[in-house]
Write a protein that holds these residues in place. Structure first.
Motif, short mmCIF file in Angstrom:
data_model
loop_
_atom_site.label_atom_id
_atom_site.label_comp_id
_atom_site.label_asym_id
_atom_site.label_seq_id
_atom_site.Cartn_x
_atom_site.Cartn_y
_atom_site.Cartn_z
N GLU A 268 71.19 7.82 25.46
CA GLU A 268 70.09 7.05 26.02
C GLU A 268 70.60 6.10 27.09
O GLU A 268 71.64 5.46 26.93
N THR A 269 69.84 6.01 28.18
CA THR A 269 70.14 5.06 29.25
C THR A 269 68.96 4.11 29.41
O THR A 269 67.81 4.54 29.46
N ILE A 270 69.26 2.82 29.46
CA ILE A 270 68.25 1.79 29.67
C ILE A 270 68.65 1.02 30.92
O ILE A 270 69.74 0.44 30.98
N VAL A 271 67.77 1.00 31.92
CA VAL A 271 68.09 0.36 33.19
C VAL A 271 66.99 -0.62 33.56
O VAL A 271 65.80 -0.30 33.48
N CYS A 272 67.40 -1.82 33.98
CA CYS A 272 66.44 -2.83 34.42
C CYS A 272 65.98 -2.50 35.83
O CYS A 272 66.80 -2.26 36.73
N SER A 273 64.67 -2.50 36.04
CA SER A 273 64.11 -2.19 37.36
C SER A 273 63.54 -3.43 38.06
O SER A 273 63.33 -3.41 39.27
N LYS A 274 63.34 -4.52 37.29
CA LYS A 274 62.77 -5.74 37.89
C LYS A 274 63.04 -6.94 37.00
O LYS A 274 62.97 -6.82 35.78
N VAL A 275 63.36 -8.06 37.63
CA VAL A 275 63.53 -9.33 36.91
C VAL A 275 62.68 -10.39 37.60
O VAL A 275 62.74 -10.53 38.84
N VAL A 276 61.90 -11.11 36.84
CA VAL A 276 61.11 -12.22 37.36
C VAL A 276 61.50 -13.46 36.57
O VAL A 276 61.30 -13.51 35.35
N LEU A 277 62.07 -14.45 37.26
CA LEU A 277 62.48 -15.68 36.61
C LEU A 277 61.39 -16.74 36.73
O LEU A 277 60.77 -16.88 37.78
N ASN A 278 61.17 -17.45 35.63
CA ASN A 278 60.16 -18.50 35.56
C ASN A 278 58.81 -18.05 36.12
O ASN A 278 58.26 -18.68 37.03
N PRO A 279 58.27 -16.93 35.60
CA PRO A 279 56.99 -16.43 36.11
C PRO A 279 55.85 -17.37 35.75
O PRO A 279 55.86 -18.02 34.70
N GLU A 280 54.85 -17.43 36.61
CA GLU A 280 53.68 -18.27 36.34
C GLU A 280 52.78 -17.58 35.32
O GLU A 280 52.58 -16.37 35.35
N GLY A 281 52.25 -18.36 34.41
CA GLY A 281 51.31 -17.82 33.44
C GLY A 281 51.94 -16.91 32.41
O GLY A 281 51.26 -16.12 31.77
N ASN A 282 53.27 -16.97 32.26
CA ASN A 282 53.93 -16.11 31.28
C ASN A 282 53.58 -16.55 29.86
O ASN A 282 53.63 -17.74 29.54
N ALA A 283 53.17 -15.61 29.02
CA ALA A 283 52.78 -15.93 27.65
C ALA A 283 54.00 -16.41 26.85
O ALA A 283 55.13 -16.02 27.11
N ASP A 284 53.75 -17.26 25.87
CA ASP A 284 54.81 -17.73 25.01
C ASP A 284 55.38 -16.57 24.19
O ASP A 284 54.69 -15.59 23.90
N ILE A 285 56.64 -16.71 23.80
CA ILE A 285 57.28 -15.71 22.95
C ILE A 285 56.86 -15.98 21.51
O ILE A 285 57.20 -17.03 20.94
N VAL A 286 56.12 -15.06 20.92
CA VAL A 286 55.57 -15.24 19.58
C VAL A 286 56.17 -14.21 18.64
O VAL A 286 56.09 -13.00 18.88
N GLU A 287 56.77 -14.66 17.58
CA GLU A 287 57.37 -13.77 16.58
C GLU A 287 56.28 -13.01 15.83
O GLU A 287 55.29 -13.60 15.41
N PRO A 288 56.42 -11.67 15.65
CA PRO A 288 55.43 -10.90 14.88
C PRO A 288 55.32 -11.43 13.45
O PRO A 288 56.32 -11.82 12.84
N ARG A 289 54.10 -11.42 12.91
CA ARG A 289 53.88 -12.01 11.60
C ARG A 289 53.12 -11.10 10.63
O ARG A 289 53.06 -11.39 9.43
N LYS A 290 52.51 -10.03 11.13
CA LYS A 290 51.70 -9.17 10.26
C LYS A 290 52.48 -7.91 9.88
O LYS A 290 52.95 -7.18 10.75
N GLY A 291 52.58 -7.66 8.58
CA GLY A 291 53.26 -6.47 8.09
C GLY A 291 54.01 -6.76 6.81
O GLY A 291 54.21 -7.92 6.42
N LYS A 292 54.44 -5.72 6.13
CA LYS A 292 55.22 -5.86 4.90
C LYS A 292 56.65 -6.25 5.25
O LYS A 292 57.33 -5.56 6.00
N VAL A 293 57.12 -7.36 4.70
CA VAL A 293 58.45 -7.88 5.04
C VAL A 293 59.52 -7.17 4.21
O VAL A 293 59.46 -7.14 2.97
N VAL A 294 60.50 -6.59 4.90
CA VAL A 294 61.65 -5.94 4.26
C VAL A 294 62.88 -6.23 5.12
O VAL A 294 62.77 -6.66 6.26
N ASN A 295 64.07 -5.96 4.57
CA ASN A 295 65.26 -6.05 5.40
C ASN A 295 65.57 -4.67 5.99
O ASN A 295 64.90 -3.68 5.66
N GLN A 296 66.59 -4.57 6.82
CA GLN A 296 66.86 -3.33 7.53
C GLN A 296 67.22 -2.19 6.58
O GLN A 296 66.74 -1.07 6.73
#
Length: 285
Positions: A220-248
């Motif tokens: 697998e190859t993952i390549v960044c195509s665009k970076v935007v620093l300090n974007p306007e109106g960027n949503a807050d980073i919210v941790e997922p909370r819905k689902g059955k909690v288990v470890n890996q």
């Protein structure tokens, strides 16, 4: 004496402003993914035209776009929403990847992550500690867009990706379904830039002194195509909370059990099959 005092005050205010700016630093990076997978097809079961269509369909499954939202301490990595191409009604494709998340939240300060995954219609929240990634720093550099990137590598054991098509009673494929995946050592190569000084990156990759813009694990190859620093109106980073909690570890056991149940159910209904094709790919876990 007055001039000296004024200089000290101005310098202090400037440093305070810079510190506040660093604390509020955030950005978004867009990544494109591609995966190389070999599928061996029996020419007596599938003609060349169908063979090509299936390979193209499978290739599209792994060409995705992801967005990494980040700040100094946290990140959220999820697939960009888009309409998927319709799948032929006589082809059933099952891809199980316990290494890929629907939404991946990472907290570098607290050294933990939360991965939201939906498997067979049930949502799980995998909560676990971040493992330490043993990167080796290399001498090579290259440019990705406007950023100067440095190379880092890491050895890793991964399952050998396999696939097949089950047509009616394919006993060879059935026999392979219950086998443990074969493992091989691969070299993961990452390219990171210190121009964006955060220890983060796409998917499961992090832990370098700069944002990872490209990574390759051999398939697998993952390549960044665009970076935007300090974007306007960027949503807050919210941790997922819905689902059955288990470890890996528990999550991987649950997936394995559900896969076995699906195989048994499919076997009991095999006589009712209409001759359709099934491609099953196991990745990770």
């Amino acid at each position: 004496m007055v001039t000296i005092i004024r200089f000290i005050i101005v310098t202090t205010l400037t440093l305070a402003t810079f510190s506040a700016s660093a604390q509020n630093f955030k950005g978004e990076a867009t990544y494109k993914t591609k995966r190389k997978v070999d599928i061996k097809l029996d020419s007596t079961q599938v003609n060349s035209e169908m063979h090509q269509k299936m390979l193209e369909m499978f290739k599209k499954q792994f060409e995705k776009t992801f967005i990494l939202s980040f700040n100094k301490e946290e990140s959220l990595y999820k697939e960009e929403e888009k309409l998927g191409a319709p799948q032929p009604s006589n082809v059933q494709m099952v891809i199980v990847n316990t290494d890929e998340s629907d939404i991946l939240y990472r907290n570098l300060k607290e050294k933990r992550y939360t991965s939201k995954n939906e498997v067979f219609g049930k949502i799980f929240l995998i909560k676990d500690t971040l493992p330490k990634l043993e990167w080796t720093f290399e001498k090579e550099t290259k440019n990705i867009g406007e950023y100067t990137c440095f190379k880092a590598t890491m050895k890793h054991m991964v399952p050998i990706v396999t696939g097949g098509i089950s047509i009616n009673d394919d006993k060879d494929l059935k026999a392979n379904e219950n086998k443990e995946p074969q493992m091989e050592e691969t070299t993961i190569t990452a390219w990171y830039t210190t121009q964006i000084p955060i220890s983060n990156g796409p998917a499961r990759y992090y832990g370098l002194p700069g944002l990872i813009l490209e990574v390759n694990d051999g398939t697998e190859t993952i390549v960044c195509s665009k970076v935007v620093l300090n974007p306007e109106g960027n949503a807050d980073i919210v941790e997922p909370r819905k689902g059955k909690v288990v470890n890996q570890a528990d999550f991987e056991s649950i997936v394995e059990k559900r896969m076995q149940e699906e195989n048994e159910r499919r076997e009991s209904n095999r006589n009712d099959d209409d001759g359709g094709h099934r491609i099953e790919i196991r990745i990770g876990g």
